[in-house]
Design a protein around this motif. Structure first.
Motif, PDB file in Angstrom:
ATOM      1  N   ILE A  24       0.835  -1.198   0.000  1.00 47.42           N
ATOM      2  CA  ILE A  24       0.000   0.000   0.000  1.00 47.42           C
ATOM      3  C   ILE A  24       0.872   1.251   0.000  1.00 47.42           C
ATOM      4  CG2 ILE A  24      -1.603   1.363   1.390  1.00 47.42           C
ATOM      5  CD1 ILE A  24      -2.773  -1.370   2.298  1.00 47.42           C
ATOM      6  N   VAL A  25       1.862   1.290   0.876  1.00 50.09           N
ATOM      7  CA  VAL A  25       2.741   2.468   0.950  1.00 50.09           C
ATOM      8  C   VAL A  25       3.459   2.670  -0.379  1.00 50.09           C
ATOM      9  CG1 VAL A  25       4.799   3.440   2.056  1.00 50.09           C
ATOM     10  CG2 VAL A  25       3.002   2.407   3.443  1.00 50.09           C
ATOM     11  N   PHE A  26       3.977   1.602  -0.950  1.00 52.58           N
ATOM     12  CA  PHE A  26       4.704   1.693  -2.212  1.00 52.58           C
ATOM     13  C   PHE A  26       3.804   2.208  -3.339  1.00 52.58           C
ATOM     14  CE2 PHE A  26       6.012  -0.237  -6.250  1.00 52.58           C
ATOM     15  CZ  PHE A  26       7.281   0.287  -6.360  1.00 52.58           C
ATOM     16  N   VAL A  27       2.640   1.614  -3.496  1.00 50.72           N
ATOM     17  CA  VAL A  27       1.759   1.963  -4.609  1.00 50.72           C
ATOM     18  C   VAL A  27       1.173   3.368  -4.437  1.00 50.72           C
ATOM     19  CG1 VAL A  27      -0.430   1.350  -5.718  1.00 50.72           C
ATOM     20  CG2 VAL A  27       1.236  -0.416  -5.215  1.00 50.72           C
ATOM     21  N   VAL A  28       0.691   3.690  -3.241  1.00 52.26           N
ATOM     22  CA  VAL A  28       0.086   5.011  -3.030  1.00 52.26           C
ATOM     23  C   VAL A  28       1.135   6.108  -3.155  1.00 52.26           C
ATOM     24  CG1 VAL A  28      -1.068   6.496  -1.336  1.00 52.26           C
ATOM     25  CG2 VAL A  28      -1.827   4.137  -1.657  1.00 52.26           C
ATOM     26  N   THR A  29       2.293   5.900  -2.534  1.00 53.31           N
ATOM     27  CA  THR A  29       3.345   6.915  -2.590  1.00 53.31           C
ATOM     28  C   THR A  29       3.836   7.111  -4.015  1.00 53.31           C
ATOM     29  OG1 THR A  29       4.021   6.400  -0.337  1.00 53.31           O
ATOM     30  CG2 THR A  29       5.608   7.574  -1.703  1.00 53.31           C
ATOM     31  N   ASN A  30       4.078   6.027  -4.739  1.00 56.65           N
ATOM     32  CA  ASN A  30       4.539   6.166  -6.125  1.00 56.65           C
ATOM     33  C   ASN A  30       3.457   6.741  -7.023  1.00 56.65           C
ATOM     34  OD1 ASN A  30       7.066   5.290  -5.521  1.00 56.65           O
ATOM     35  ND2 ASN A  30       6.835   3.260  -6.400  1.00 56.65           N
ATOM     36  N   GLY A  31       2.209   6.405  -6.762  1.00 59.02           N
ATOM     37  CA  GLY A  31       1.122   6.991  -7.541  1.00 59.02           C
ATOM     38  C   GLY A  31       1.031   8.495  -7.343  1.00 59.02           C
ATOM     39  N   LEU A  32       1.111   8.942  -6.094  1.00 58.47           N
ATOM     40  CA  LEU A  32       1.074  10.377  -5.811  1.00 58.47           C
ATOM     41  C   LEU A  32       2.320  11.079  -6.351  1.00 58.47           C
ATOM     42  CD1 LEU A  32      -0.366  10.290  -2.186  1.00 58.47           C
ATOM     43  CD2 LEU A  32      -1.548  11.028  -4.268  1.00 58.47           C
ATOM     44  N   LYS A  33       3.475  10.396  -6.251  1.00 61.51           N
ATOM     45  CA  LYS A  33       4.725  10.966  -6.767  1.00 61.51           C
ATOM     46  C   LYS A  33       4.633  11.189  -8.269  1.00 61.51           C
ATOM     47  CE  LYS A  33       8.003   8.138  -7.653  1.00 61.51           C
ATOM     48  NZ  LYS A  33       9.117   7.202  -7.681  1.00 61.51           N
ATOM     49  N   THR A  34       4.118  10.203  -8.971  1.00 63.72           N
ATOM     50  CA  THR A  34       4.015  10.302 -10.418  1.00 63.72           C
ATOM     51  C   THR A  34       2.965  11.333 -10.834  1.00 63.72           C
ATOM     52  OG1 THR A  34       4.658   7.984 -10.612  1.00 63.72           O
ATOM     53  CG2 THR A  34       3.599   8.977 -12.532  1.00 63.72           C
ATOM     54  N   ALA A  35       1.841  11.343 -10.144  1.00 52.29           N
ATOM     55  CA  ALA A  35       0.756  12.249 -10.519  1.00 52.29           C
ATOM     56  C   ALA A  35       1.085  13.712 -10.232  1.00 52.29           C
ATOM     57  CB  ALA A  35      -0.522  11.858  -9.769  1.00 52.29           C
ATOM     58  N   PHE A  36       1.771  13.963  -9.121  1.00 54.58           N
ATOM     59  CA  PHE A  36       1.987  15.351  -8.698  1.00 54.58           C
ATOM     60  C   PHE A  36       3.451  15.786  -8.690  1.00 54.58           C
ATOM     61  CE2 PHE A  36      -1.961  13.911  -6.630  1.00 54.58           C
ATOM     62  CZ  PHE A  36      -2.836  14.767  -7.269  1.00 54.58           C
ATOM     63  N   ASN A  37       4.372  14.888  -9.097  1.00 57.74           N
ATOM     64  CA  ASN A  37       5.804  15.187  -9.169  1.00 57.74           C
ATOM     65  C   ASN A  37       6.350  15.758  -7.850  1.00 57.74           C
ATOM     66  OD1 ASN A  37       8.243  15.122 -10.579  1.00 57.74           O
ATOM     67  ND2 ASN A  37       8.095  17.289 -11.100  1.00 57.74           N
ATOM     68  N   ILE A  38       6.044  15.059  -6.772  1.00 55.21           N
ATOM     69  CA  ILE A  38       6.521  15.495  -5.455  1.00 55.21           C
ATOM     70  C   ILE A  38       7.479  14.471  -4.881  1.00 55.21           C
ATOM     71  CG2 ILE A  38       4.543  16.938  -4.880  1.00 55.21           C
ATOM     72  CD1 ILE A  38       3.276  14.643  -3.453  1.00 55.21           C
ATOM     73  N   ALA A  39       8.331  14.912  -3.975  1.00 52.67           N
ATOM     74  CA  ALA A  39       9.306  14.033  -3.331  1.00 52.67           C
ATOM     75  C   ALA A  39       8.574  13.071  -2.394  1.00 52.67           C
ATOM     76  CB  ALA A  39      10.339  14.853  -2.573  1.00 52.67           C
ATOM     77  N   PRO A  40       8.809  11.766  -2.530  1.00 56.67           N
ATOM     78  CA  PRO A  40       8.008  10.797  -1.795  1.00 56.67           C
ATOM     79  C   PRO A  40       8.510  10.405  -0.405  1.00 56.67           C
ATOM     80  CG  PRO A  40       9.373   9.676  -3.368  1.00 56.67           C
ATOM     81  CD  PRO A  40       9.612  11.154  -3.561  1.00 56.67           C
ATOM     82  N   ARG A  41       9.709  10.811   0.002  1.00 53.24           N
ATOM     83  CA  ARG A  41      10.237  10.292   1.270  1.00 53.24           C
ATOM     84  C   ARG A  41       9.321  10.564   2.441  1.00 53.24           C
ATOM     85  NH1 ARG A  41      16.222  12.463   0.910  1.00 53.24           N
ATOM     86  NH2 ARG A  41      15.423  13.478  -0.937  1.00 53.24           N
ATOM     87  N   TRP A  42       9.000  11.819   2.677  1.00 53.39           N
ATOM     88  CA  TRP A  42       8.171  12.160   3.834  1.00 53.39           C
ATOM     89  C   TRP A  42       6.760  11.621   3.678  1.00 53.39           C
ATOM     90  CZ3 TRP A  42       3.726  14.778   2.998  1.00 53.39           C
ATOM     91  CH2 TRP A  42       3.620  15.467   1.788  1.00 53.39           C
ATOM     92  N   MET A  43       6.269  11.595   2.443  1.00 56.96           N
ATOM     93  CA  MET A  43       4.917  11.109   2.197  1.00 56.96           C
ATOM     94  C   MET A  43       4.823   9.613   2.486  1.00 56.96           C
ATOM     95  SD  MET A  43       2.612  11.616  -1.217  1.00 56.96           S
ATOM     96  CE  MET A  43       4.062  11.332  -2.202  1.00 56.96           C
ATOM     97  N   GLY A  44       5.833   8.862   2.076  1.00 56.04           N
ATOM     98  CA  GLY A  44       5.857   7.428   2.350  1.00 56.04           C
ATOM     99  C   GLY A  44       5.885   7.148   3.841  1.00 56.04           C
ATOM    100  N   LEU A  45       6.662   7.938   4.572  1.00 50.13           N
ATOM    101  CA  LEU A  45       6.729   7.754   6.023  1.00 50.13           C
ATOM    102  C   LEU A  45       5.382   8.085   6.662  1.00 50.13           C
ATOM    103  CD1 LEU A  45       8.265   7.093   8.592  1.00 50.13           C
ATOM    104  CD2 LEU A  45       9.102   9.450   8.612  1.00 50.13           C
ATOM    105  N   ALA A  46       4.753   9.154   6.223  1.00 56.60           N
ATOM    106  CA  ALA A  46       3.450   9.544   6.784  1.00 56.60           C
ATOM    107  C   ALA A  46       2.402   8.462   6.516  1.00 56.60           C
ATOM    108  CB  ALA A  46       3.014  10.883   6.200  1.00 56.60           C
TER     109      ALA A  46
END
Length: 121
Positions: A24-46
């Motif tokens: 879930i963390v991998f797919v959601v974080t990568n999906g948001l990263k790809t869609a919005f071009n944001i850095a995923p480190r903090w988002m994945g941790l959250a």
């Protein structure tokens, strides 16, 4: 009939395992990263911490269980970050623009776009 296909990819039970939470963390974080071009480190941790907290809450945990949940959140995050690094690709790729010497002297950088399967670091 050759076999039954599952009607759910994730179930509430599977989402609270290490493998399910990591997925879930991998797919959601990568999906948001790809869609919005944001850095995923903090988002994945959250996201990992939220999933761990939900797991503790749904299991009826209290006090010390939430501390263990925070540690489990870091385990989920570390596992998902490791999966993202397994792709072996850089975190971002140029869009095809070219820098000239003047751009480099002035510290300008190429605009980059994050790919779905790229390292979070």
């Amino acid at each position: 009939m050759a076999g039954m296909l599952p009607n759910e990819f994730f179930t509430p039970q599977s989402m609270l395992t290490l493998t399910g939470a990591t997925g879930i963390v991998f797919v959601v974080t990568n999906g948001l990263k790809t869609a919005f071009n944001i850095a995923p480190r903090w988002m994945g941790l959250a996201i990992a911490q939220v999933i761990a907290a939900i797991g503790v809450t749904l299991s009826g945990g209290g006090g010390m269980d939430y501390f263990v949940g925070v540690i489990n959140g870091f385990l989920i995050f570390s596992t998902a970050a490791g999966v993202s690094s397994a792709g072996g690709s850089e975190g971002a790729t140029p869009r095809g623009d070219v820098l000239n010497a003047d751009d480099i002297r002035h510290g300008r950088k190429l605009e980059t776009r994050r790919r779905f399967w790229s390292s979070w670091f």
